[in-house]
Scaffold this motif. Sequence first.
Motif, mmCIF file in Angstrom:
data_model
loop_
_atom_site.group_PDB
_atom_site.id
_atom_site.type_symbol
_atom_site.label_atom_id
_atom_site.label_comp_id
_atom_site.label_asym_id
_atom_site.label_seq_id
_atom_site.Cartn_x
_atom_site.Cartn_y
_atom_site.Cartn_z
ATOM 1 N N ASN A 1 -3.581 7.639 1.392
ATOM 2 C CA ASN A 1 -4.221 6.611 0.588
ATOM 3 C C ASN A 1 -4.098 6.949 -0.890
ATOM 4 O O ASN A 1 -3.854 8.095 -1.262
ATOM 5 N N GLU A 2 -4.283 5.931 -1.730
ATOM 6 C CA GLU A 2 -4.549 6.165 -3.138
ATOM 7 C C GLU A 2 -6.009 5.795 -3.367
ATOM 8 O O GLU A 2 -6.523 4.840 -2.755
ATOM 9 N N ASP B 1 -12.667 3.254 -4.553
ATOM 10 C CA ASP B 1 -11.812 2.221 -3.974
ATOM 11 C C ASP B 1 -10.626 2.894 -3.287
ATOM 12 O O ASP B 1 -9.783 3.511 -3.944
ATOM 13 N N VAL B 2 -10.558 2.787 -1.958
ATOM 14 C CA VAL B 2 -9.517 3.435 -1.153
ATOM 15 C C VAL B 2 -8.490 2.392 -0.722
ATOM 16 O O VAL B 2 -8.844 1.390 -0.098
ATOM 17 N N ARG B 3 -7.217 2.640 -1.034
ATOM 18 C CA ARG B 3 -6.152 1.702 -0.687
ATOM 19 C C ARG B 3 -5.066 2.433 0.097
ATOM 20 O O ARG B 3 -4.670 3.544 -0.256
ATOM 21 N N PRO B 4 -4.553 1.815 1.167
ATOM 22 C CA PRO B 4 -3.564 2.506 2.019
ATOM 23 C C PRO B 4 -2.210 2.658 1.344
ATOM 24 O O PRO B 4 -1.798 1.831 0.529
ATOM 25 N N ARG C 1 -3.709 2.781 10.349
ATOM 26 C CA ARG C 1 -4.371 3.799 9.538
ATOM 27 C C ARG C 1 -5.019 4.789 10.505
ATOM 28 O O ARG C 1 -6.155 4.608 10.932
ATOM 29 N N HIS D 1 -9.889 6.937 4.126
ATOM 30 C CA HIS D 1 -10.487 5.724 4.683
ATOM 31 C C HIS D 1 -11.550 6.037 5.736
ATOM 32 O O HIS D 1 -12.284 5.129 6.154
ATOM 33 N N GLN E 1 -7.666 8.289 -11.028
ATOM 34 C CA GLN E 1 -6.942 7.893 -9.829
ATOM 35 C C GLN E 1 -6.414 9.130 -9.111
ATOM 36 O O GLN E 1 -5.892 10.057 -9.740
#
Length: 396
Positions: A202-203, A188-191, A337, A154, A146
Amino acid sequence: MADETTLREELRQRVADFLAAHDPAGTERLAFLRARYDAGLAWVFFPEGHGGLGLPRTLQAEVDQLFKEAGAPDIDRESNGIGLGMAAPTILRFGTEEQKKRFLRPLWTGEEVWCQLFSEPGAGSDLAAVATRAVREGDSWVVNGQKVWTSNAHNAKFAILVARTNPDVPKHQGITYFLCPMTDPGVDVRPLRQITGEAEFNEVFLTDVRIPDSQRLGAEGEGWKVANATLNSERVAIGGSVARESGMVGVVSRTWREHPDRRTPELHERLLRLWVDAEVARITGQRLRQKLALGQPGPEGAAAKLTFARLAQQLSGLELELLGEDGLRYSDWTEVRPVRVDFTGRDAGYRYLRAKGNSIEGGTSEILRNIIAERVLGLPAEPRVDKDIPWKELRK
């Protein structure tokens, strides 16, 4: 080599010839940028064949100005700042010829946006503590882990990535540097929403992401060395302003001129001191960039970035005081974003809140002070009791 005056004249003629053959008004933007790169007029201080002509770095500004005066299309430096300011110089210094040919051209034209997969939840200031693992399987590496606080993930097609490839050696020795495809299905990109309301960061979760060994940058286990070159480039990129009264000091100076009713002797003295500090930082940054070898910045960039963070926070605070109750209004806290980030954009409230991150991103101010003390001033290093302990022992 010819003297710089002769080189400057020859370069001006080269640009004129290029513009005669590629009408800026009649050439499609991407085709123009690709042709400019192929002509060696992208980074003129890069080697021939890689967007440059092997000329002194000081000539770059003049080339850019000539294209600007001609109304030529330009690259988007803000939306691909990590690629241009960090990935490109690192690839130039440590990459193979094949890697340079594959990545530098679409990076410069903006066809491929880059992000940076360095920080982790347990490895922020202590980058050498990265736990993301890369395991060799044939001609590929399988990556799991991670990353966090990743700007522009993103929008990115590639990332510069550091991962642990050997847990049986001291932590600084077991890291390898990769060029990671962000289009892999395991990415997998998460805000991450910030105090500004935006999800600029992002994480990123990496699950069985496959990276060809041909996209390993530098030797296996030398990721710490490569990453430090990248971080030095980042600090120079973040810390530098080119024009006088650019950046936050320009914003606050305009606010001062536009609100004479808000002026006090105490605020005037503070503004003058910060203006002088900003000018010293600007001139120092110019000198630093002039000293840069091809893609090889030194640790002095830490001072530029440290100063930038301090000034941004002090100036944005001063702006709020100048504006009084008007400075407390916040125009929009909608989660977006963004494609690009403007530290001086939007309103005073945004600038004040966004500046809080300046002392964290690109290396915390505390860590940068250690770098300046040890690598620039030559002061004794802090004792590191874990330097000879294998990473797997530290993790217990």
